[in-house]
Design a protein around this motif. Structure first.
Motif, PDB file in Angstrom:
ATOM      1  N   LEU A 174      25.606   0.864  10.997  1.00  0.00           N
ATOM      2  CA  LEU A 174      26.204   2.127  11.436  1.00  0.00           C
ATOM      3  C   LEU A 174      25.100   3.162  11.596  1.00  0.00           C
ATOM      4  CD1 LEU A 174      29.317   2.249   9.069  1.00  0.00           C
ATOM      5  CD2 LEU A 174      29.053   1.087  11.271  1.00  0.00           C
ATOM      6  N   ILE A 175      25.111   3.872  12.729  1.00  0.00           N
ATOM      7  CA  ILE A 175      23.988   4.727  13.101  1.00  0.00           C
ATOM      8  C   ILE A 175      24.495   6.110  13.483  1.00  0.00           C
ATOM      9  CG2 ILE A 175      22.028   4.972  14.690  1.00  0.00           C
ATOM     10  CD1 ILE A 175      22.396   1.888  15.201  1.00  0.00           C
ATOM     11  N   GLU A 176      23.793   7.111  13.026  1.00  0.00           N
ATOM     12  CA  GLU A 176      24.102   8.480  13.471  1.00  0.00           C
ATOM     13  C   GLU A 176      23.844   8.565  14.978  1.00  0.00           C
ATOM     14  OE1 GLU A 176      22.249  12.955  13.074  1.00  0.00           O
ATOM     15  OE2 GLU A 176      21.970  11.587  11.391  1.00  0.00           O
ATOM     16  N   GLY A 177      24.907   8.659  15.725  1.00  0.00           N
ATOM     17  CA  GLY A 177      24.837   8.695  17.179  1.00  0.00           C
ATOM     18  C   GLY A 177      26.237   8.894  17.725  1.00  0.00           C
ATOM     19  N   PRO A 178      26.393   9.197  19.010  1.00  0.00           N
ATOM     20  CA  PRO A 178      27.692   9.561  19.583  1.00  0.00           C
ATOM     21  C   PRO A 178      28.646   8.374  19.659  1.00  0.00           C
ATOM     22  CG  PRO A 178      26.036   9.420  21.299  1.00  0.00           C
ATOM     23  CD  PRO A 178      25.304   9.246  20.000  1.00  0.00           C
ATOM     24  N   ALA A 179      29.747   8.446  18.944  1.00  0.00           N
ATOM     25  CA  ALA A 179      30.687   7.322  18.858  1.00  0.00           C
ATOM     26  C   ALA A 179      31.364   7.025  20.192  1.00  0.00           C
ATOM     27  CB  ALA A 179      31.746   7.620  17.792  1.00  0.00           C
ATOM     28  N   ASP A 180      31.403   7.991  21.101  1.00  0.00           N
ATOM     29  CA  ASP A 180      32.047   7.730  22.391  1.00  0.00           C
ATOM     30  C   ASP A 180      31.229   6.768  23.251  1.00  0.00           C
ATOM     31  OD1 ASP A 180      30.136   9.799  22.494  1.00  0.00           O
ATOM     32  OD2 ASP A 180      30.894  10.499  24.414  1.00  0.00           O
TER      33      ASP A 180
ATOM     34  N   LEU B 165      30.244  12.240  15.667  1.00  0.00           N
ATOM     35  CA  LEU B 165      31.098  12.851  16.675  1.00  0.00           C
ATOM     36  C   LEU B 165      30.380  12.889  18.023  1.00  0.00           C
ATOM     37  CD1 LEU B 165      32.493  15.838  14.584  1.00  0.00           C
ATOM     38  CD2 LEU B 165      33.871  13.979  15.569  1.00  0.00           C
ATOM     39  N   PRO B 166      31.125  12.862  19.116  1.00  0.00           N
ATOM     40  CA  PRO B 166      30.492  12.971  20.436  1.00  0.00           C
ATOM     41  C   PRO B 166      29.712  14.270  20.575  1.00  0.00           C
ATOM     42  CG  PRO B 166      32.798  12.289  20.620  1.00  0.00           C
ATOM     43  CD  PRO B 166      32.588  12.685  19.198  1.00  0.00           C
ATOM     44  N   ALA B 167      28.699  14.228  21.419  1.00  0.00           N
ATOM     45  CA  ALA B 167      27.803  15.384  21.547  1.00  0.00           C
ATOM     46  C   ALA B 167      28.498  16.610  22.108  1.00  0.00           C
ATOM     47  CB  ALA B 167      26.620  15.009  22.446  1.00  0.00           C
ATOM     48  N   TRP B 168      29.610  16.407  22.820  1.00  0.00           N
ATOM     49  CA  TRP B 168      30.305  17.560  23.396  1.00  0.00           C
ATOM     50  C   TRP B 168      31.272  18.196  22.409  1.00  0.00           C
ATOM     51  CZ3 TRP B 168      35.199  15.999  22.756  1.00  0.00           C
ATOM     52  CH2 TRP B 168      35.452  14.632  22.811  1.00  0.00           C
ATOM     53  N   HIS B 169      31.440  17.617  21.223  1.00  0.00           N
ATOM     54  CA  HIS B 169      32.383  18.144  20.233  1.00  0.00           C
ATOM     55  C   HIS B 169      31.933  19.529  19.770  1.00  0.00           C
ATOM     56  CE1 HIS B 169      34.613  18.428  16.409  1.00  0.00           C
ATOM     57  NE2 HIS B 169      35.465  17.573  16.958  1.00  0.00           N
ATOM     58  N   GLU B 170      32.893  20.369  19.375  1.00  0.00           N
ATOM     59  CA  GLU B 170      32.578  21.737  18.960  1.00  0.00           C
ATOM     60  C   GLU B 170      31.646  21.771  17.750  1.00  0.00           C
ATOM     61  OE1 GLU B 170      36.644  22.362  16.273  1.00  0.00           O
ATOM     62  OE2 GLU B 170      36.309  23.535  18.086  1.00  0.00           O
ATOM     63  N   ALA B 171      31.566  20.684  16.996  1.00  0.00           N
ATOM     64  CA  ALA B 171      30.641  20.639  15.853  1.00  0.00           C
ATOM     65  C   ALA B 171      29.187  20.767  16.304  1.00  0.00           C
ATOM     66  CB  ALA B 171      30.825  19.337  15.076  1.00  0.00           C
ATOM     67  N   PHE B 172      28.918  20.461  17.584  1.00  0.00           N
ATOM     68  CA  PHE B 172      27.555  20.544  18.107  1.00  0.00           C
ATOM     69  C   PHE B 172      27.332  21.805  18.932  1.00  0.00           C
ATOM     70  CE2 PHE B 172      27.909  16.013  17.268  1.00  0.00           C
ATOM     71  CZ  PHE B 172      26.673  15.729  16.708  1.00  0.00           C
TER      72      PHE B 172
ATOM     73  N   ALA C 141      32.232  18.733   9.432  1.00  0.00           N
ATOM     74  CA  ALA C 141      33.097  17.933  10.313  1.00  0.00           C
ATOM     75  C   ALA C 141      32.432  16.609  10.664  1.00  0.00           C
ATOM     76  CB  ALA C 141      33.415  18.731  11.573  1.00  0.00           C
ATOM     77  N   ARG C 142      31.138  16.640  10.938  1.00  0.00           N
ATOM     78  CA  ARG C 142      30.426  15.415  11.287  1.00  0.00           C
ATOM     79  C   ARG C 142      30.406  14.448  10.113  1.00  0.00           C
ATOM     80  NH1 ARG C 142      24.667  17.043  13.168  1.00  0.00           N
ATOM     81  NH2 ARG C 142      24.531  14.781  13.462  1.00  0.00           N
ATOM     82  N   GLU C 143      30.122  14.956   8.924  1.00  0.00           N
ATOM     83  CA  GLU C 143      30.017  14.082   7.753  1.00  0.00           C
ATOM     84  C   GLU C 143      31.366  13.485   7.370  1.00  0.00           C
ATOM     85  OE1 GLU C 143      26.144  16.508   6.054  1.00  0.00           O
ATOM     86  OE2 GLU C 143      28.100  16.764   5.108  1.00  0.00           O
ATOM     87  N   GLU C 144      32.436  14.259   7.524  1.00  0.00           N
ATOM     88  CA  GLU C 144      33.759  13.709   7.239  1.00  0.00           C
ATOM     89  C   GLU C 144      34.083  12.584   8.207  1.00  0.00           C
ATOM     90  OE1 GLU C 144      37.896  12.925   7.487  1.00  0.00           O
ATOM     91  OE2 GLU C 144      36.781  13.953   9.081  1.00  0.00           O
ATOM     92  N   TYR C 145      33.705  12.768   9.490  1.00  0.00           N
ATOM     93  CA  TYR C 145      33.965  11.747  10.508  1.00  0.00           C
ATOM     94  C   TYR C 145      33.115  10.501  10.258  1.00  0.00           C
ATOM     95  CZ  TYR C 145      34.545   9.752  15.207  1.00  0.00           C
ATOM     96  OH  TYR C 145      34.838   8.923  16.266  1.00  0.00           O
ATOM     97  N   MET C 146      31.830  10.680   9.942  1.00  0.00           N
ATOM     98  CA  MET C 146      30.960   9.532   9.686  1.00  0.00           C
ATOM     99  C   MET C 146      31.421   8.763   8.446  1.00  0.00           C
ATOM    100  SD  MET C 146      27.052  10.640  10.771  1.00  0.00           S
ATOM    101  CE  MET C 146      26.937  12.238   9.989  1.00  0.00           C
ATOM    102  N   ALA C 147      31.902   9.486   7.441  1.00  0.00           N
ATOM    103  CA  ALA C 147      32.373   8.817   6.226  1.00  0.00           C
ATOM    104  C   ALA C 147      33.575   7.921   6.517  1.00  0.00           C
ATOM    105  CB  ALA C 147      32.734   9.862   5.163  1.00  0.00           C
TER     106      ALA C 147
ATOM    107  N   TRP D  28      39.443   2.201  11.412  1.00  0.00           N
ATOM    108  CA  TRP D  28      38.427   2.740  12.321  1.00  0.00           C
ATOM    109  C   TRP D  28      38.911   4.065  12.909  1.00  0.00           C
ATOM    110  CZ3 TRP D  28      34.120   0.304  11.547  1.00  0.00           C
ATOM    111  CH2 TRP D  28      34.097  -1.058  11.319  1.00  0.00           C
ATOM    112  N   PRO D  29      38.104   5.103  12.838  1.00  0.00           N
ATOM    113  CA  PRO D  29      38.540   6.382  13.417  1.00  0.00           C
ATOM    114  C   PRO D  29      38.517   6.329  14.937  1.00  0.00           C
ATOM    115  CG  PRO D  29      36.304   6.576  12.586  1.00  0.00           C
ATOM    116  CD  PRO D  29      36.780   5.209  12.183  1.00  0.00           C
ATOM    117  N   GLY D  30      39.425   7.052  15.541  1.00  0.00           N
ATOM    118  CA  GLY D  30      39.409   7.146  16.995  1.00  0.00           C
ATOM    119  C   GLY D  30      38.314   8.091  17.467  1.00  0.00           C
ATOM    120  N   VAL D  31      38.095   8.089  18.772  1.00  0.00           N
ATOM    121  CA  VAL D  31      37.093   8.977  19.373  1.00  0.00           C
ATOM    122  C   VAL D  31      37.815  10.142  20.024  1.00  0.00           C
ATOM    123  CG1 VAL D  31      35.243   9.176  21.063  1.00  0.00           C
ATOM    124  CG2 VAL D  31      35.517   7.059  19.763  1.00  0.00           C
ATOM    125  N   PRO D  32      37.490  11.372  19.667  1.00  0.00           N
ATOM    126  CA  PRO D  32      38.144  12.523  20.310  1.00  0.00           C
ATOM    127  C   PRO D  32      37.982  12.464  21.822  1.00  0.00           C
ATOM    128  CG  PRO D  32      36.810  13.224  18.438  1.00  0.00           C
ATOM    129  CD  PRO D  32      36.492  11.785  18.671  1.00  0.00           C
TER     130      PRO D  32
END
Length: 737
Positions: free
Chosen positions: A32-38, A94-101, A167-173, A214-218
């Motif tokens: 598992l890698i920190e990167g855009p899940a989409d 999270l995807p790069a276009w998410h408001e977290a970024f 938000a990112r860490e909750e999603y990655m977890a 598995w979490p979905g992708v926004p």
């Protein structure tokens, strides 16, 4: 077995080696890698066989960002090693276009500002200059990095995550828990930035993984992600990139050959680059640099010379005089103007020159193919100079294609001459077409604006207009006209009309008036001549200028060229666009006369106002010039607006000659800079005309041309006169005159 966390610093060779060793040791079910899940459904695109560096470019309506990879990026090594050992590779962020970024243009920019205090404390404790030197000292200079977990725990222990990180860490977890559940007892290797690793560990410990899914992708309404070629130059922190590591060329050598050989490479590379610039570098200098680097490494406790050991050794050996600025590696920033040549070449060597290339079968956005077809169809896929006659419809269409590429920032298309805003019409253009490697990346990144060239250029200009200051709107309007984008033109015209009614910025009004007036007067070619909306902008802008200047007061000051350009544009509006104005010429003349007589108005504005009244037909009383204070600034205003009228007035030139002749040496030297600025409004031929008028006024026969052809710089002559004046005063004071 559960999750095996590997916290990393992005673009670190030491961390990349640690990731590779961890995957080889544990043979995990998932990496598992920190990167855009989409992008998970398209991970295979990363493994087509590209030449790195490359980046994953993502965009939406409001945001664009890059996820860059080079050979020694820990994330890239996690992808390739994970696949090589049969693991399922997933991006979990999270995807790069998410408001977290929001506001983040680079996913792998380290969050150093959030833990600046602890970094400063560690730097003081280890006696190093900044986080890069600290990192090299602790980890890159060691064969096997130790204490990474403790380092990241210390950093995270003093910094609170903001809403985006939370938000990112909750999603990655959620991804980590799901992977642990589905791994069937096999390990799961998790590779994330070290700042996030402690939080992910805590999340996994606090919540069980038994029921995790598995979490979905926004989803997003608009946007896409594509791979783009990248380069070492774009990765380098010394050129402004927000990367975890500077000096990508050097760390490429560390990754490929180890720190000892990288140190030798750096010394040789700097020497080679300096010799190409004809800078002397002797064998003795290189020996001294090697010796100094080795001594510094031993002193600092490094098994092999680290990056700054080598750089400090080179600085000591190659730069004998005092440095005018601290080296960038001591303060982490870009080079400032005037840097020593050795510093320039050190930074160039550190940066490297590697440029990435995508595999030919890499998917690209529709804009890339659309532009390539247009270039082929219109004969613009060539190299060299081309000339375009804009009265020819085919040439005009080719011009619009090139201008659309220009406003999108696509490299390799340079206009060397052609129409410009606020000037008389020019009916031809010259372009220089040059093939450049960066073009494909620029086209892919321009696709965030649209799928066709016209759409993309229109959206790019619209975004510029949305945030542009008034003074830049006229230029954007002219670009829209050159691109043939009429819908945008209408919106910009409306914005200009509203802006000129409210602004108090005379300089901005001048830019708008001159640009819009040129389109209104001349551009039958582009369909904007006598345009009613442009006429409304000219009317509102002229009225606003007159309203502002009548209330502008201030003492003597250097002439303001922006203000004078506005006054000249106002003159042109009244003379050439009178049909569009609601003001009578008499009203304009009245305002100009009042301002010219207002002793509280700035001198340059008083002169310009007199010039405006004169250009509109009022006859000035040249005798009043004798009472003008700050004569040079006043003349700058007059000449900027009424140059032709001055040339036709021997009486005024005669009065000016008498005033200047009556000045003492000291008065003349004080007035000289302003006088030079004032007379710079006349081209050489017109200065000869004035010289001839002065000779005639004095009743002297002579060649006016010789008077204006000095062999020495006038300012040098003036400085010499000033020195002579001071020497004479000292001699007189001492009784030696």
């Amino acid at each position: 077995m559960g999750a095996v966390f590997v916290g990393v610093r992005h673009h670190s060779p030491a961390c990349a080696r640690l990731v590779a060793d961890t995957i080889r040791t544990h043979r995990p079910a998932y990496v598992l890698i920190e990167g855009p899940a989409d992008f998970n459904e398209r991970v295979d695109e990363l493994l087509l066989g590209h030449e790195l560096p490359i980046a994953l470019f993502s965009y939406s309506d409001q945001h664009a960002s890059w996820t860059p990879f080079c050979d020694y990026s820990p994330e890239w090594v996690a992808i390739t090693e994970g696949r090589r050992h049969g693991a399922e590779v997933r991006f979990i962020d999270l995807p790069a276009w998410h408001e977290a970024f929001h506001g983040v243009t680079n996913r792998y920019a380290d969050a150093e500002l959030r833990y600046a205090e602890v970094v400063e404390r560690l730097c003081r404790e280890f006696a190093v200059d900044n986080v890069d030197v600290l990192w090299d000292h602790l980890f890159e200079s060691e064969p096997e990095p130790k204490g990474l977990d403790e380092y990241f725990d210390v950093l995270r222990g003093t910094a609170a995550a903001d809403d985006g990180d939370a938000a990112r860490e909750e999603y990655m977890a959620r991804w980590v828990r799901a992977a642990v559940r589905h791994a069937g007892g096999r390990p799961v290797v998790v590779v994330t930035g070290g700042f996030h690793t402690p939080a992910l560990k805590a999340e996994l410990d606090s919540r069980p993984a038994e029921d995790a899914e598995w979490p979905g992708v926004p989803e997003r309404e608009r946007g896409a992600s594509y791979l783009v070629p990248y380069s070492h130059a774009r990765l380098d922190a010394f050129t402004g990139y927000q990367s975890g590591m500077p000096s990508p060329g050097y760390y490429q050598q560390v990754w490929e050959n180890g720190p000892r050989r990288a140190a030798d490479w750096l010394v040789e590379s700097v020497a080679t680059r300096l010799r190409r610039r004809q800078q002397p570098v002797s064998t003795a200098d290189l020996v001294a640099a090697h010796t100094q680097a080795g001594a510094l490494a031993r002193l600092r406790g490094h098994e092999h010379p680290a990056r700054t050991d080598v750089l400090d050794g080179l600085t000591s050996a190659l730069i004998s005089e005092d440095l005018t600025q601290p080296p960038p590696w001591n303060r982490r920033g870009t080079l400032r103007p005037g840097a020593h040549p050795a510093l320039v070449e050190m930074i160039g060597a550190l940066r490297g020159d590697k440029v990435g290339r995508l595999h030919p079968s890499t998917p690209a956005p529709p804009l890339v193919d659309a532009v390539q077809q247009l270039l082929r169809a219109h004969g613009l896929d060539q190299e060299g100079k081309i000339a375009l006659d804009l009265t020819d419809p085919d040439a005009l269409e080719r011009s619009r294609i090139l201008h659309r590429l220009r406003v999108l920032g696509i490299p390799g298309f340079e206009r060397t001459s052609g129409p410009s805003g606020g000037t008389a019409p020019q009916l031809d253009e010259q372009w220089l077409l040059t093939p450049v490697e960066e073009r494909l990346a620029a086209l892919i990144e321009a696709a965030e604006h649209g799928a066709t060239l016209e759409e993309a250029a229109g959206v790019a200009l619209e975004r510029q207009a949305r945030h542009a200051q008034l003074r830049h709107l006229a230029g954007i309007l002219f670009d829209a006209v050159l691109c043939g984008i009429s819908t945008l033109s209408e919106r910009v015209k409306a914005s200009l009309g509203e802006g000129v009614k409210e602004t108090g910025d005379l300089a901005a009004l001048g830019d708008v008036l001159s640009g819009v007036l040129g389109l209104w007067r001349h551009d039958r070619l582009f369909g904007t001549a006598k345009d009613p909306l442009l006429g409304a902008v000219i009317d509102a802008g002229t009225a606003r200028v007159l309203w502002l200047i009548e209330g502008l007061h201030g003492g003597p000051a250097p002439a303001d060229p922006h203000r004078l350009r506005t006054m000249a544009a106002t003159r042109d509006a009244v003379l050439h666009a009178n049909a569009a104005l609601s003001l009578d010429t008499a009203d304009v003349t009245g305002v100009a006369t009042r301002v010219s007589n207002d002793v509280q108005a700035p001198p340059d504005l008083r002169g310009a106002a007199l010039g405006l009244a004169w250009a509109l037909g009022a006859q000035p009383d040249v005798r009043k010039v004798r009472g003008i204070a700050a004569l040079g600034d006043w003349l700058a205003g007059l000449f900027a607006v009424a140059r032709e009228e001055v040339l036709a007035s021997p009486d005024l030139v005669g009065v000016l000659d008498e005033l200047v002749s009556a000045m003492t040496e000291e008065e003349f030297l004080v007035a000289l800079p302003a006088l030079r600025l004032a007379f710079s409004y006349f081209p050489p031929r017109e200065r000869e005309t004035i010289a001839g008028t002065v000779l005639a006024h004095r009743g002297v026969e002579g060649d006016a041309r010789n008077l204006t052809r000095l062999t020495a710089d006038p300012m040098v002559v003036a400085e010499a006169l000033a020195v002579e004046h001071r020497v004479e005063a000292l001699l007189t004071k001492g009784g030696l005159a």
